[in-house]
Enzyme design. Structure first.
Site, PDB file in Angstrom:
ATOM      1  N   GLU A  42      32.715  46.003  33.127  1.00  0.00           N
ATOM      2  CA  GLU A  42      33.616  46.609  32.142  1.00  0.00           C
ATOM      3  C   GLU A  42      33.918  48.059  32.453  1.00  0.00           C
ATOM      4  OE1 GLU A  42      32.674  45.112  27.924  1.00  0.00           O
ATOM      5  OE2 GLU A  42      30.734  45.303  28.902  1.00  0.00           O
ATOM      6  N   ARG A  45      42.205  51.962  22.921  1.00  0.00           N
ATOM      7  CA  ARG A  45      43.062  50.825  22.589  1.00  0.00           C
ATOM      8  C   ARG A  45      43.406  50.754  21.105  1.00  0.00           C
ATOM      9  NH1 ARG A  45      38.013  46.893  24.157  1.00  0.00           N
ATOM     10  NH2 ARG A  45      36.868  47.149  22.236  1.00  0.00           N
ATOM     11  N   CYS A  74      36.436  37.251  30.785  1.00  0.00           N
ATOM     12  CA  CYS A  74      36.510  37.014  29.359  1.00  0.00           C
ATOM     13  C   CYS A  74      37.173  38.247  28.786  1.00  0.00           C
ATOM     14  CB  CYS A  74      35.139  36.792  28.758  1.00  0.00           C
ATOM     15  SG  CYS A  74      34.039  38.181  28.931  1.00  0.00           S
ATOM     16  N   ASP A 128      37.465  46.384  27.703  1.00  0.00           N
ATOM     17  CA  ASP A 128      36.814  47.659  27.974  1.00  0.00           C
ATOM     18  C   ASP A 128      37.183  48.190  29.353  1.00  0.00           C
ATOM     19  OD1 ASP A 128      35.598  48.458  25.662  1.00  0.00           O
ATOM     20  OD2 ASP A 128      33.767  47.310  25.996  1.00  0.00           O
ATOM     21  N   HIS A 161      37.506  45.482  15.956  1.00  0.00           N
ATOM     22  CA  HIS A 161      36.617  44.434  15.474  1.00  0.00           C
ATOM     23  C   HIS A 161      37.144  43.724  14.247  1.00  0.00           C
ATOM     24  CE1 HIS A 161      32.440  43.980  17.286  1.00  0.00           C
ATOM     25  NE2 HIS A 161      33.368  43.998  18.206  1.00  0.00           N
ATOM     26  N   ARG A 208      26.004  37.118  25.370  1.00  0.00           N
ATOM     27  CA  ARG A 208      25.964  38.532  25.726  1.00  0.00           C
ATOM     28  C   ARG A 208      24.998  39.246  24.789  1.00  0.00           C
ATOM     29  NH1 ARG A 208      31.315  42.005  25.063  1.00  0.00           N
ATOM     30  NH2 ARG A 208      30.776  41.901  22.867  1.00  0.00           N
TER      31      ARG A 208
END
Lengths: 590, 94
Positions: A439, A473, A510, A463, A193, A337
């Protein structure tokens, strides 16, 4: 004399080439300076504690005086921290601990706050973490004051290249506002993030250079080439000159791309691929527009929660934010989302989770279905905004859906909101689509079922890759095994596309996968007609698409799907589309 | 000895008795001479201590009992109850 042209290789995660002075964010370790004292020292320790309190209070007062009066909330929070520092109960307990347990002030503070922390952790409430971080901030400040350490978070000067071991999302937001030119972060995966925020600010960033905070010092001249992941410390005049030339070329290339970006991405054989933008903040709509986005394929609402955590339950927050989004956008559709919190995305610094395995824990739609009031506030806020302004098409999607039950429950909450709003006398516009984010491998496998109840699919490739490969990741030790083009993942995507086509619902991808030219080609070759990505990448991918023939891409993709390794697939595409791929990337000539 | 004044009030703001609301509560409690205590379930807090109020673990929907003893006790409980009813005057502009 410093060594000239010292090279370091890392991973460039946000592209760009910049030259600037290093600004190293040093954080002294908060070492435990716990010690026992003898009874004669008690009064001395109490005095030390009281001085630290006074200093802490004054520091906060100074910071408070610097923020403008419009910033009511930061002001309130600082005042609350000041009040904690002045709190009689807290002081009493710390002093008692010093006196009765014969420990120094540092230890007494930690012991006292540990008790409160235990108390706060005893209840299940979403605000508790914030209380604990409040405590942590206050206690860190006091303990640093006791040890004479510096308490100020240094703010980098404009144009600096920030060098840090680790940055939290919150710190990145603070730093990102300072118009810095680049970042070098030791720890941090490509899709963490922190990096997602840095992307929003378009800060060229390199991660993964070990010990870089000790290798370079504040003030050192740095050449940061995030396109190649290379960092050069203390370059000589020739090197700087060489890079200046590269930068100008790169800039000219970018400007040329941008000029073309408003036009659609039409292949040589006349098929159009729609390219949309992923955004994290409403004000990124501008960047989406200027980079040629044709819709918003993913608006992540997490940062809304992070920045307004205390008010996340308030539907007005969501109402105002969505309205701003709808009012500032002329592109359609807008895909929102619902909040995807938990796991690595929990907003607060403190270790939220006592869960042994947060990535497999209470997160995303699971959290939303457990905390339905939050989901409802968000959905109602979004819907009320759309009732007010429905000039563009609205799509709402739920993240991390793993089963039919989950998707149907989420839809049930949605219908509850719709019914409430109807009863409250609102007219609901009819062009709202409700979709599933794909995902999880399980979602791919049951995509035929999910397609019967979804208005659209959106594949979240980050994801999906992580959960399919079982690879974190963000873990540097295995991040080279993180292969978005793993044959297994391609099969899952293929299956999902087939389900969507059979059910005649739109499907898009996406996620960062689509920013990689080879991945973008494979996705298109498998039948994806909508890609969504961070605005900065849109001109590049549009250019790529204009340079290829869809029929040929489809043919090569068919071959690729028969291959056994990601490496083989990549080679096959490079062999067939080398020029188009190269052309869409930055090129330098020495 | 002064009479104990008390009032029961339910928390309406979404965050409950969280840092900012608790801060506002203490600021108001400090305007009074009276001793102020706040009860939630089995827990008792000093109404003039933010840490002690945070320790009540009181959320939206919880019922608090506020007691005050002193010259201005009657006014104190009514002002503080109203403050809680007004969501600590914090959310009105949202």
């Amino acid at each position: 004399m410093k060594i000239k042209n010292q090279y370091y290789q890392g991973n460039g995660v946000i592209p760009g080439i910049v030259i600037g002075r290093a600004f190293v964010i040093e954080r002294e370790k908060d070492t435990d300076t716990h010690s026992h004292i003898v009874s004669q020292q008690v009064e001395i320790e109490i005095d030390r504690f009281k001085n630290a309190l006074k200093k802490g209070f004054d520091e906060l007062e100074m910071i408070k005086n610097k923020i403008s009066a419009d910033h009511k909330d930061p002001g309130h929070i600082l005042e609350a921290h000041q009040m904690m520092i002045q709190d009689e109960e807290l002081q009493k307990q710390v002093i008692e601990t010093i006196r009765h347990e014969l420990v120094n002030a540092e230890w007494a503070i930690n012991k006292t706050l540990e008790k409160w922390k235990t108390l706060f952790l005893s209840v299940d409430d979403e605000y508790m973490q914030e209380r604990i971080s409040d405590l942590k901030f206050v206690s860190r400040r006091l303990i640093r004051n006791l040890s004479g350490k510096n308490n100020y978070i240094a703010q980098p000067p404009p144009d600096a290249i920030v060098v840090a071991k680790e940055l939290s999302p919150a710190e990145t937001i603070q730093i990102g506002k300072n118009a810095i030119s680049g970042m070098v972060i030791e720890k941090g995966g490509k899709t963490s993030h922190t990096i997602i925020i840095a992307k929003a600010f378009e800060i060229p960033t390199i991660v993964g250079i070990k010990n870089i905070t000790t290798e370079v010092g504040t003030g050192d001249l740095l050449l940061l080439d995030a396109n190649s992941g290379q960092l050069i410390a203390n370059p000589d005049v020739e090197m700087v000159q060489k890079y200046r030339t590269r930068m100008h070329k790169a800039l000219a290339f970018e400007q040329n791309l941008l000029k073309q970006s408003a036009k659609p991405a039409k292949t040589k054989d006349d098929y159009t691929i729609k390219i949309s933008a992923n955004i994290d903040f409403v004000n990124e709509i501008e960047a989406a527009n200027s980079h040629g986005a044709e819709g918003i394929g993913l608006y992540r609402t997490e940062f809304l929660f992070i920045n307004n955590f205390r008010d996340a339950l308030d539907e007005k927050l969501h109402f105002k934010d969505t309205l701003k989004l709808l009012e500032s956008s002329s592109i359609s559709p807008i895909t929102i989302r619902t909040f995807d919190l938990g796991g690595d995305k929990f907003p607060l610094e403190a270790d939220f989770s006592n869960e042994p395995n947060p990535a497999l824990g209470l997160r995303s739609i699971r959290l939303a279905l457990k905390e339905r009031t939050i989901l409802k506030s968000q959905l109602r806020g979004i819907l009320r905004a759309y009732i007010k302004n429905h000039s563009v098409e609205l799509r709402i999607m739920f993240p991390l859906v793993g089963s039919m039950e989950e998707f149907l429950s989420a839809k049930e909450v949605y219908w509850e909101c719709i019914n409430e709003l109807l009863q409250e006398g609102h007219d609901i516009p009819d062009n709202i689509s409700i979709g599933t984010m794909i995902e999880l491998p399980s979602a791919c496998m049951i995509s035929d079922h999910l397609a019967t109840k979804s208005d659209f699919f959106s594949i979240g490739s980050n994801d999906l890759t992580q959960y399919s490969l079982g690879i974190d990741r963000n873990n540097d030790m295995i991040s080279d095994l993180y292969q978005p083009l793993h044959p297994g993942i391609l099969r899952l995507i293929k299956r999902t596309i087939k389900s969507a086509k059979n059910a005649k619902i739109p499907i898009s991808v996406c996620g960062d996968t689509a920013t990689d030219p080879i991945a973008a080609l494979i996705l298109i070759g498998m039948g994806i007609e909508n890609l969504s990505m961070p605005p900065a990448y849109i001109p590049h991918i549009k250019k790529l698409i204009r340079n290829i023939e869809l029929r040929k891409v489809e043919k090569i993709t068919e071959q690729a799907l028969e291959m056994q390794t990601a490496k083989g697939i990549i080679q096959l595409f490079i062999k067939n589309f080398e020029e188009a791929i190269d052309d869409s990337r930055l090129k330098y000539s020495e | 000895m002064s009479k104990i004044h008390e009032v029961e009030v339910t928390i309406k703001n979404s965050q409950g008795l969280h840092a900012r609301p608790a801060k506002v509560f203490v600021e108001n409690a400090n305007k009074f001479e009276s001793e102020i205590e706040v009860f939630h379930k089995d827990a008792i807090a000093n109404g003039k201590s933010i840490m002690s109020l945070l320790g009540l673990l009181a959320f939206k929907g919880c019922t608090l009992k506020i007691t005050a003893v002193g010259e201005d006790a009657a006014e104190a409980v009514s002002v503080l109850a109203e403050l809680i009813n007004n969501k600590f005057n914090l959310e009105e502009n949202n």
